[in-house]
Write a protein that holds these residues in place. Structure first.
Motif, PDB file in Angstrom:
ATOM      1  N   CYS A  54       0.864  -1.179   0.000  1.00  0.00           N
ATOM      2  CA  CYS A  54       0.000   0.000   0.000  1.00  0.00           C
ATOM      3  C   CYS A  54       0.906   1.236   0.000  1.00  0.00           C
ATOM      4  O   CYS A  54       2.105   1.141   0.283  1.00  0.00           O
ATOM      5  CB  CYS A  54      -0.860  -0.051   1.263  1.00  0.00           C
ATOM      6  N   CYS A  56       1.162   3.289   2.203  1.00  0.00           N
ATOM      7  CA  CYS A  56       1.679   3.467   3.565  1.00  0.00           C
ATOM      8  C   CYS A  56       2.917   2.616   3.806  1.00  0.00           C
ATOM      9  O   CYS A  56       3.573   2.750   4.843  1.00  0.00           O
ATOM     10  CB  CYS A  56       0.599   3.133   4.593  1.00  0.00           C
ATOM     11  N   CYS A  63      -2.186  -3.958   5.617  1.00  0.00           N
ATOM     12  CA  CYS A  63      -2.535  -2.554   5.860  1.00  0.00           C
ATOM     13  C   CYS A  63      -3.866  -2.506   6.620  1.00  0.00           C
ATOM     14  O   CYS A  63      -4.870  -3.039   6.145  1.00  0.00           O
ATOM     15  CB  CYS A  63      -2.657  -1.799   4.537  1.00  0.00           C
ATOM     16  N   TRP A  66      -6.878  -1.018   4.493  1.00  0.00           N
ATOM     17  CA  TRP A  66      -7.456  -1.873   3.458  1.00  0.00           C
ATOM     18  C   TRP A  66      -8.079  -3.134   4.049  1.00  0.00           C
ATOM     19  O   TRP A  66      -9.038  -3.680   3.504  1.00  0.00           O
ATOM     20  CB  TRP A  66      -6.415  -2.213   2.393  1.00  0.00           C
ATOM     21  N   HIS A 250      -3.138   5.825   1.771  1.00  0.00           N
ATOM     22  CA  HIS A 250      -3.356   4.374   1.599  1.00  0.00           C
ATOM     23  C   HIS A 250      -3.790   4.080   0.165  1.00  0.00           C
ATOM     24  O   HIS A 250      -4.937   3.718  -0.095  1.00  0.00           O
ATOM     25  CB  HIS A 250      -4.400   3.878   2.597  1.00  0.00           C
TER      26      HIS A 250
HETATM   27 ZN   LIG Z   1      -2.036   1.388   3.838  1.00  0.00          ZN
END
Ligand SMILES: [Zn+2]
Length: 299
Positions: A54, A56, A63, A66, A250
């Motif tokens: 992701c 992030c 994540c 998600w 994200h």
């Molecule tokens: Zn993420």
């Protein structure tokens, strides 16, 4: 299915790759109440099946954002779900089908995206989600399937786009080189994608066209005008002059710029002006190029 009155508003960023959709998504994603999701069209293969990271930095399955989206939308992500969506995509979501998009599987395909958008908005506490999938064909599917999508059609000078597609760039996800195209191929894709995005207005979709060059040379004015068009608050404390300060997003998939956090300089890359093939690209993309305001043959 989520009731329409609680449905997320969807902003879809369309354009050929290397036209600035990732940058625009990151900038719009800094506005309050907006959740940038990346290229949702690639979520099924790259996120769910291949566990790519992701925006992030966490692998998609790990994540927390998600994971919650998947729980809300489908009771969790599964390989079977992703495989089914990829199969639907192959049948429904094709550039060559945009003029006659009626297909018995369209409703099921669009419903999956609707669920992702609504679950992402609820998870992020956002009113608006951004899907930067780029492809005109997905935007046509969403519009034909009843999703009231506002499309931002991002155009960039095809000579600059072709110059970018010739470059060797490593994917941060796995270090492999990103796809490269020659100038003629880029010119043909540029024309096809932009023509298909132009046709969206005839399908009843709201379409706002934005030039990449305007975004990077005057980001504050361009973003303010766009935010008003999209009904978003034009609060831009993250833009100072030609620098934007980006937080973590994200984003499920997309251009390497989705991983960038911190200050980003916004400037036109003019290196294409001394590159080869610009005359060929200019010829192959006329007259559409001229309609978007990109004039001249070699300069
Ligand atoms: Zn993420």
């Amino acid at each position: 299915m989520t009731h329409p009155s609680t449905a997320a508003r969807v902003v879809f960023l369309g354009g050929l790759g290397r036209s600035g959709t990732t940058l625009l998504e990151r900038l719009l994603g800094e506005l309050p109440g907006v959740a940038p999701l990346g290229e949702v069209v690639h979520l099924w293969a790259r996120g769910v099946l291949d566990a790519e990271p992701c925006g992030c930095g966490e692998p998609f399955p790990d994540c927390p954002f998600w994971r919650e989206v998947g729980e809300r939308a489908f009771g969790g992500w599964t390989g079977a779900l992703a495989t089914r969506l990829l199969d639907l995509r192959r049948r429904v979501d094709r550039t060559r089908r945009v003029l006659r998009i009626r297909h018995p599987d369209l409703a099921a395909y669009v419903l999956a995206y609707r669920r992702v958008y609504d679950a992402a908005a609820a998870t992020a506490g956002a009113r608006v989600v951004i899907d930067s999938s780029k492809h005109a064909s997905l935007a046509h599917c969403l519009a034909a399937g009843g999703v009231p999508v506002h499309v931002v059609h991002v155009v960039r000078d095809p000579r600059a786009v072709a110059h970018s597609w010739r470059r060797t760039v490593a994917r941060p996800e796995d270090g492999r080189p990103m796809t490269r195209w020659g100038p003629a191929r880029t010119a043909l894709h540029w024309s096809a994608q932009n023509l298909a995005l132009d046709l969206l207005a005839r399908r009843g979709a709201q379409v706002t066209r934005l030039r990449y060059e305007d975004l990077v040379t005057d980001p504050r004015t361009t973003l303010t005008v766009l935010a008003h068009r999209l009904g978003l608050p034009a609060e831009l404390p993250f833009v100072t002059g030609s620098t934007a300060c980006l937080g973590t997003a994200h984003t499920a998939s997309g251009n390497p710029m989705r991983f960038t956090v911190g200050p980003v300089g916004l400037a036109l890359d003019e290196s294409w002006r001394s590159g080869p093939h610009r005359g060929l690209v200019a010829a192959l993309t006329w007259p559409l190029r001229s309609r978007y305001g990109y004039r001249g043959v070699t300069a």
